[in-house]
Design a protein around this motif. Structure first.
Motif, mmCIF file in Angstrom:
data_model
loop_
_atom_site.group_PDB
_atom_site.id
_atom_site.type_symbol
_atom_site.label_atom_id
_atom_site.label_comp_id
_atom_site.label_asym_id
_atom_site.label_seq_id
_atom_site.Cartn_x
_atom_site.Cartn_y
_atom_site.Cartn_z
ATOM 1 N N MET A 149 0.844 -1.191 0.000
ATOM 2 C CA MET A 149 0.000 0.000 0.000
ATOM 3 C C MET A 149 0.886 1.249 0.000
ATOM 4 S SD MET A 149 -2.770 1.176 2.904
ATOM 5 C CE MET A 149 -3.758 -0.303 2.683
ATOM 6 N N ILE A 150 0.673 2.100 -0.971
ATOM 7 C CA ILE A 150 1.414 3.355 -1.070
ATOM 8 C C ILE A 150 0.472 4.493 -0.697
ATOM 9 C CG2 ILE A 150 2.620 4.940 -2.624
ATOM 10 C CD1 ILE A 150 3.462 2.466 -4.260
ATOM 11 N N VAL A 151 0.853 5.275 0.296
ATOM 12 C CA VAL A 151 0.007 6.358 0.791
ATOM 13 C C VAL A 151 0.577 7.699 0.351
ATOM 14 C CG1 VAL A 151 -0.977 7.473 2.836
ATOM 15 C CG2 VAL A 151 -0.686 4.971 2.784
ATOM 16 N N GLU A 152 -0.275 8.520 -0.256
ATOM 17 C CA GLU A 152 0.108 9.875 -0.672
ATOM 18 C C GLU A 152 -0.808 10.864 0.044
ATOM 19 O OE1 GLU A 152 2.439 10.838 -2.867
ATOM 20 O OE2 GLU A 152 2.960 9.023 -3.990
ATOM 21 N N ILE A 153 -0.218 11.906 0.618
ATOM 22 C CA ILE A 153 -1.006 12.913 1.339
ATOM 23 C C ILE A 153 -0.897 14.237 0.605
ATOM 24 C CG2 ILE A 153 -1.319 14.134 3.516
ATOM 25 C CD1 ILE A 153 -0.027 11.708 4.899
ATOM 26 N N LYS A 154 -2.042 14.795 0.238
ATOM 27 C CA LYS A 154 -2.097 16.070 -0.466
ATOM 28 C C LYS A 154 -2.622 17.155 0.467
ATOM 29 C CE LYS A 154 -0.498 13.961 -3.912
ATOM 30 N NZ LYS A 154 0.937 14.150 -4.227
ATOM 31 N N GLN A 155 -2.350 18.409 0.122
ATOM 32 C CA GLN A 155 -2.685 19.510 1.008
ATOM 33 C C GLN A 155 -4.186 19.652 1.225
ATOM 34 O OE1 GLN A 155 -0.964 21.715 2.872
ATOM 35 N NE2 GLN A 155 0.942 20.638 2.417
ATOM 36 N N ASN A 156 -4.960 19.421 0.167
ATOM 37 C CA ASN A 156 -6.398 19.660 0.261
ATOM 38 C C ASN A 156 -7.136 18.795 -0.763
ATOM 39 O OD1 ASN A 156 -6.205 21.077 -2.308
ATOM 40 N ND2 ASN A 156 -5.396 22.816 -1.151
ATOM 41 N N TYR A 157 -8.447 18.920 -0.750
ATOM 42 C CA TYR A 157 -9.282 18.099 -1.622
ATOM 43 C C TYR A 157 -8.999 18.354 -3.099
ATOM 44 C CZ TYR A 157 -13.483 16.422 -3.998
ATOM 45 O OH TYR A 157 -14.349 15.797 -4.866
ATOM 46 N N ASN A 158 -8.776 19.595 -3.470
ATOM 47 C CA ASN A 158 -8.526 19.910 -4.869
ATOM 48 C C ASN A 158 -7.243 19.236 -5.358
ATOM 49 O OD1 ASN A 158 -9.200 21.545 -7.332
ATOM 50 N ND2 ASN A 158 -7.178 22.398 -6.886
ATOM 51 N N GLU A 159 -6.180 19.310 -4.553
ATOM 52 C CA GLU A 159 -4.920 18.663 -4.947
ATOM 53 C C GLU A 159 -5.088 17.149 -5.017
ATOM 54 O OE1 GLU A 159 -1.407 19.753 -2.883
ATOM 55 O OE2 GLU A 159 -1.721 21.919 -3.139
ATOM 56 N N LEU A 160 -5.837 16.595 -4.058
ATOM 57 C CA LEU A 160 -6.123 15.162 -4.085
ATOM 58 C C LEU A 160 -6.822 14.780 -5.387
ATOM 59 C CD1 LEU A 160 -7.865 13.158 -1.221
ATOM 60 C CD2 LEU A 160 -8.798 13.132 -3.515
ATOM 61 N N SER A 161 -7.826 15.553 -5.768
ATOM 62 C CA SER A 161 -8.623 15.250 -6.961
ATOM 63 C C SER A 161 -7.776 15.335 -8.226
ATOM 64 C CB SER A 161 -9.808 16.212 -7.053
ATOM 65 O OG SER A 161 -10.643 16.090 -5.931
ATOM 66 N N TYR A 162 -6.966 16.379 -8.342
ATOM 67 C CA TYR A 162 -6.145 16.552 -9.538
ATOM 68 C C TYR A 162 -5.091 15.448 -9.645
ATOM 69 C CZ TYR A 162 -3.153 18.737 -13.039
ATOM 70 O OH TYR A 162 -2.409 18.993 -14.172
ATOM 71 N N TYR A 163 -4.458 15.134 -8.531
ATOM 72 C CA TYR A 163 -3.435 14.090 -8.530
ATOM 73 C C TYR A 163 -4.034 12.745 -8.930
ATOM 74 C CZ TYR A 163 0.384 11.149 -6.788
ATOM 75 O OH TYR A 163 1.412 10.227 -6.672
ATOM 76 N N THR A 164 -5.211 12.435 -8.381
ATOM 77 C CA THR A 164 -5.867 11.175 -8.705
ATOM 78 C C THR A 164 -6.257 11.124 -10.178
ATOM 79 O OG1 THR A 164 -6.723 11.067 -6.443
ATOM 80 C CG2 THR A 164 -7.741 9.628 -8.067
ATOM 81 N N ALA A 165 -6.758 12.228 -10.701
ATOM 82 C CA ALA A 165 -7.111 12.281 -12.121
ATOM 83 C C ALA A 165 -5.886 12.054 -13.002
ATOM 84 C CB ALA A 165 -7.767 13.614 -12.452
ATOM 85 N N ILE A 207 -9.437 6.921 -2.371
ATOM 86 C CA ILE A 207 -9.308 8.329 -2.008
ATOM 87 C C ILE A 207 -10.192 8.626 -0.799
ATOM 88 C CG2 ILE A 207 -8.609 9.138 -4.282
ATOM 89 C CD1 ILE A 207 -11.467 9.920 -4.874
ATOM 90 N N ALA A 208 -9.699 9.491 0.084
ATOM 91 C CA ALA A 208 -10.461 9.875 1.267
ATOM 92 C C ALA A 208 -10.156 11.325 1.604
ATOM 93 C CB ALA A 208 -10.130 8.968 2.447
ATOM 94 N N SER A 209 -11.204 12.045 1.956
ATOM 95 C CA SER A 209 -11.091 13.480 2.238
ATOM 96 C C SER A 209 -11.937 13.823 3.456
ATOM 97 C CB SER A 209 -11.579 14.285 1.025
ATOM 98 O OG SER A 209 -11.687 15.660 1.323
ATOM 99 N N PHE A 259 -3.007 2.185 -4.023
ATOM 100 C CA PHE A 259 -2.598 3.554 -3.711
ATOM 101 C C PHE A 259 -3.700 4.206 -2.878
ATOM 102 C CE2 PHE A 259 -0.566 2.252 -7.577
ATOM 103 C CZ PHE A 259 0.730 2.718 -7.458
ATOM 104 N N VAL A 260 -3.325 4.805 -1.767
ATOM 105 C CA VAL A 260 -4.261 5.512 -0.905
ATOM 106 C C VAL A 260 -3.907 6.991 -0.969
ATOM 107 C CG1 VAL A 260 -5.098 5.810 1.456
ATOM 108 C CG2 VAL A 260 -4.559 3.513 0.593
ATOM 109 N N ILE A 261 -4.844 7.799 -1.486
ATOM 110 C CA ILE A 261 -4.606 9.225 -1.676
ATOM 111 C C ILE A 261 -5.494 9.984 -0.693
ATOM 112 C CG2 ILE A 261 -4.367 11.073 -3.374
ATOM 113 C CD1 ILE A 261 -2.854 8.478 -4.093
ATOM 114 N N LEU A 262 -4.874 10.785 0.158
ATOM 115 C CA LEU A 262 -5.577 11.465 1.238
ATOM 116 C C LEU A 262 -5.346 12.961 1.172
ATOM 117 C CD1 LEU A 262 -4.230 9.169 4.106
ATOM 118 C CD2 LEU A 262 -6.379 8.848 2.844
ATOM 119 N N ASP A 263 -6.291 13.729 1.719
ATOM 120 C CA ASP A 263 -5.968 15.120 2.016
ATOM 121 C C ASP A 263 -5.539 15.210 3.479
ATOM 122 O OD1 ASP A 263 -8.327 15.097 3.502
ATOM 123 O OD2 ASP A 263 -9.418 16.451 2.169
ATOM 124 N N GLN A 264 -5.056 16.368 3.881
ATOM 125 C CA GLN A 264 -4.498 16.504 5.222
ATOM 126 C C GLN A 264 -5.527 16.170 6.299
ATOM 127 O OE1 GLN A 264 -1.524 17.067 6.348
ATOM 128 N NE2 GLN A 264 -0.318 17.874 4.645
#
Length: 244
Positions: free
Chosen positions: A1-17, A195-197, A229-234
């Motif tokens: 499992m690879i975890v990525e943490i983004k600053q906010n929901y918008n960054e999470l969404s763009y990175y995932t896209a 993804i989780a926010s 891949f687990v993509i999270l916001d802060q």
């Protein structure tokens, strides 16, 4: 499992896209499963924008539905299909032949489960799966207590899901059940992006990463997925359980 943490929901969404667009670029005829719900909407909107800018082409992708509320279809306000058609399929003119969803209005839901299971068994497995995370740790509508070896099935909704699910509807809905892909099909997918926010997901996120693998928190099984891949916001990535 690879975890990525983004600053906010918008960054999470763009990175995932971006991740999804890159995957489709490598495998244009992939079978994709896209979760509905609130969290994926930002990702879907970025994907539509990228496709309209000709940065990605979904013309040969195939789409399998993750889940649906029993008794609803794409014309039902707040349904999973309605969200995906509104935010993704319709803006991109995805052909009906590309879309394979449960018919949750059917009088024979077990046959619907078999139909989707047969499609995945013949054409699959699913290449890329985008998942959200329930506050109770569910994946799709695989509720706490689910059999980890399950295929598509009709599920009794937990009270948490019935309560939280009201946010999708303009007026209160009596949610009588769900129909969903099973944990086995999630685990057989080649790549999973979860993804989780938001702070309300922090407890489930913590247990997903650090707790024991148990069907009382269905998402914990992803610890055993070989390409997840687990993509999270802060807000969702709090390192301690709330109150600790």
């Amino acid at each position: 499992m690879i975890v990525e943490i983004k600053q906010n929901y918008n960054e999470l969404s763009y990175y995932t896209a971006l991740m999804i667009a890159e995957y489709v670029g490598r495998k244009p005829d992939c079978i994709m499963c896209l979760a509905a719900g609130n969290t994926p909407v930002g990702t879907l909107r970025y994907l539509v924008q990228m496709a309209q800018e000709q940065k990605v082409d979904f013309g040969t992708c195939r789409f399998v539905g993750l889940d649906e509320w029993v008794g609803m279809d794409k014309t039902s306000d707040g349904s999973a299909q309605e969200t995906l058609y509104q935010e993704f399929f319709s803006p991109l003119s995805i052909r009906p032949s590309q879309i394979h969803f449960f018919e949750a209005l059917s009088d024979d839901l077990q046959s619907e489960c078999k139909r989707i299971d047969d499609y995945i068994a013949t054409e699959g497995p699913i290449d890329l799966m985008l998942l959200g995370l329930g506050v109770n740790g569910h994946l799709g509508l695989n509720e706490p207590g689910v059999d980890f070896d399950s295929g598509s099935h009709v599920t009794e909704l937990s009270q948490t899901t019935v309560t939280v699910g009201q946010k999708y509807f303009k007026q209160r809905q009596e949610l009588t059940g769900g129909i969903t892909l099973g944990i086995r099909q999630i685990m057989e997918s080649e790549t999973v992006i979860l993804i989780a926010s938001g702070k309300n997901k922090a407890d489930a996120v913590y247990r997903l990463q650090h707790g024991e693998v148990t069907n009382e928190l269905p998402a914990s099984i992803l610890q055993r997925h070989t390409n997840c891949f687990v993509i999270l916001d802060q807000d969702a990535a709090e390192t301690e359980l709330p109150g600790n």
